[in-house]
Design an enzyme around this catalytic site. Structure first.
Site, PDB file in Angstrom:
ATOM      1  N   HIS A   1     126.606 102.541  10.643  1.00  0.00           N
ATOM      2  CA  HIS A   1     125.395 102.465   9.830  1.00  0.00           C
ATOM      3  C   HIS A   1     125.524 101.318   8.848  1.00  0.00           C
ATOM      4  O   HIS A   1     126.564 101.145   8.204  1.00  0.00           O
ATOM      5  CB  HIS A   1     125.175 103.763   9.046  1.00  0.00           C
ATOM      6  CG  HIS A   1     124.005 103.679   8.111  1.00  0.00           C
ATOM      7  ND1 HIS A   1     122.705 103.836   8.538  1.00  0.00           N
ATOM      8  CD2 HIS A   1     123.939 103.410   6.783  1.00  0.00           C
ATOM      9  CE1 HIS A   1     121.890 103.679   7.504  1.00  0.00           C
ATOM     10  NE2 HIS A   1     122.610 103.426   6.424  1.00  0.00           N
TER      11      HIS A   1
ATOM     12  N   ARG B   1     111.274 110.572  -4.018  1.00  0.00           N
ATOM     13  CA  ARG B   1     112.119 109.720  -4.868  1.00  0.00           C
ATOM     14  C   ARG B   1     111.518 108.331  -5.020  1.00  0.00           C
ATOM     15  O   ARG B   1     111.619 107.704  -6.071  1.00  0.00           O
ATOM     16  CB  ARG B   1     113.532 109.613  -4.268  1.00  0.00           C
ATOM     17  CG  ARG B   1     114.359 110.888  -4.397  1.00  0.00           C
ATOM     18  CD  ARG B   1     115.578 110.842  -3.501  1.00  0.00           C
ATOM     19  NE  ARG B   1     116.354 109.632  -3.749  1.00  0.00           N
ATOM     20  CZ  ARG B   1     117.056 109.000  -2.802  1.00  0.00           C
ATOM     21  NH1 ARG B   1     117.065 109.452  -1.560  1.00  0.00           N
ATOM     22  NH2 ARG B   1     117.739 107.919  -3.101  1.00  0.00           N
TER      23      ARG B   1
ATOM     24  N   SER C   1     121.432 111.003   1.619  1.00  0.00           N
ATOM     25  CA  SER C   1     120.354 110.603   2.528  1.00  0.00           C
ATOM     26  C   SER C   1     120.926 109.928   3.770  1.00  0.00           C
ATOM     27  O   SER C   1     120.580 110.271   4.904  1.00  0.00           O
ATOM     28  CB  SER C   1     119.395 109.654   1.800  1.00  0.00           C
ATOM     29  OG  SER C   1     118.413 109.154   2.678  1.00  0.00           O
TER      30      SER C   1
END
Length: 443
Positions: free
Chosen positions: A82, A168, A183
């Site tokens: 990621h 958010r 997250s």
């Protein structure tokens, strides 16, 4: 339990229990807890933070809020990668076939981009016929047969995170390390990988602008991975300038093909080898980083990485002839060269400005409804530290003129992005630190 009591507890610096966190996330996802109460809790977290245990519990609760991918049917150790986001970052397109060619299965779900360029899924759709939607059975079968698949994210992966992130975004609580870390990691855990390598960007073009902030975020994410039993490594890499030389969807696929074929710019190749080496070690196919690096370089040199990319494209319905002839992908009708106005040395390249210039050409989405032009973008010719003469090309724009295309504004952004100084400038480092469960190693 009462939600208001949990808000007050966190506001006063208390540590929420696993059950209390579950109450908040399940109640919010189901609609029983209203936006204004979760907004208050998120602001309390923003100021008070969360312990490692709280953050891990929040992550797992969000991962469990929707579908979770079971990859156990695929032989071997599944390793996911990621990136926290950057400009000209094409590493997924390189690493998926490269790792698969070395025997590490890559089962990756990626998203579309919102901002300067498309996401990994958008880039892959620049390959004619490439299908990013796959059933779970087709996805698992392809990874088992081919070794790699990159598909669009399921609509029901981490719905709690989607809902919380949207809140958010409008309550000034995005920039909270526990909330960012949970997250990211909730999606990685729901995706089912056994091990995770995180590419955490730092610098002017990154979400985290300073090295210390980037290390804090990396430590939080590695802590979550460790807490939930996933081997996790984070590499802090530079985003003070674009990682690759291309910004745009088809242009970035072309650059990935060049790297897999042993060409391409050194910066993109180097970061891919660093990340890939950690993935190969975590995947159990190399005993140390040196062996892993040599193995990956060999896969590039003997052509097996590029062949694996062709195989992956064909398995997902795409035209693999683009590997040999990238002109089969969407292109641009017009090119414009932005030239240097003075002699000297490139002292800074504002990655974010270049990304926004590409978006003005249609390479990215200003809103979720925006339609991407897969053929447009930028190709850089000069990077930080490079000598330059007046009249030399800094960047080539690839554009398709039409409604909403702001060519002159894109040119202006490119000029603002580049600073040329009289004195020589050192090239910035590509890798700043590596974070594992053992600690932080700085370079």
């Amino acid at each position: 339990m009462r939600t208001v009591d949990l808000i007050q507890k966190k506001r006063d610096g208390g540590e929420l229990t696993r059950e209390e966190i579950a109450h908040l996330i399940r109640g919010y996802t189901s609609g029983q807890i209203p936006d204004y109460q979760i907004s208050a809790w998120a602001m309390a977290v923003f100021f008070r933070g969360m312990t490692d245990r709280e953050t891990a519990d929040l992550t797992l609760e969000m991962a469990r809020s929707g579908d979770q991918m079971d990859l156990s049917a695929i032989p071997g150790i599944k390793v996911d990668k990621h990136s926290t986001g950057g400009v000209g970052d094409t590493t997924t397109l390189i690493l998926a076939p490269l790792l698969a060619s070395a025997g590490v299965p890559v089962a990756k779900m990626s998203g579309r981009g919102l901002g300067h360029t498309g996401g990994t899924i958008d880039k892959l759709e620049a390959i004619p016929g490439f299908q990013v939607e796959r059933t779970r059975e087709e996805f698992l079968d392809q990874v088992t047969r081919v070794g790699a698949a990159v598909i669009g994210q399921s609509g029901n992966i981490t719905p709690a995170d989607k809902k919380l992130y949207g809140l958010r975004d409008v309550t000034a609580t995005v920039n909270s390390i526990p909330l960012i870390a949970s997250s990211v990691m909730s999606k990685k855990i729901a995706a089912g990988a056994d091990a995770i390598v995180l590419d955490v960007k730092t610098g002017k073009g990154a979400f985290m602008k300073t090295l210390e902030e980037s290390i804090q975020l990396a430590q939080a994410m590695v802590g979550i991975g460790t807490e939930v039993g996933r081997e996790t490594v984070a590499v802090i890499t530079s985003m003070n300038e674009p990682l690759g030389m291309s910004i745009g969807n088809a242009l970035e696929v072309k650059e990935a093909i060049e790297v897999l074929g042993g060409r391409g710019h050194a910066s993109l190749k180097e970061v891919s080898l660093v990340l890939g080496s950690y993935m190969l070690v975590l995947g159990g196919k190399a005993s140390d980083l040196e062996e892993a690096r040599e193995s990956l370089k060999a896969r590039i040199e003997d052509g097996s990485a590029l062949r694996k990319f062709k195989e992956m494209i064909e398995a997902q319905g795409g035209d693999s002839s683009v590997v040999d002839d990238p002109s089969r992908m969407p292109g641009a009708a017009e090119t414009v060269e932005v030239k240097a106005e003075a002699d000297g040395y490139v002292s800074s390249v504002e990655a974010e400005e270049l990304g926004l210039a590409a978006m003005l050409l249609g390479a990215g989405r200003a809103t979720k409804e925006s339609v991407i032009d897969l053929g447009v973008g930028l190709v850089l010719h000069k990077r930080i530290g490079d000598p330059v003469k007046a009249g030399e090309t800094l960047v080539t724009l690839y554009a398709n003129p039409g409604d909403g295309i702001e060519l002159s504004a894109a040119e202006q952004k490119i000029r603002r992005a580049y600073t040329v100084s009289e004195a020589p400038v050192e090239k910035p480092p590509l890798v700043y630190a590596v974070i594992t469960k053992e600690g932080v190693q700085r370079f």
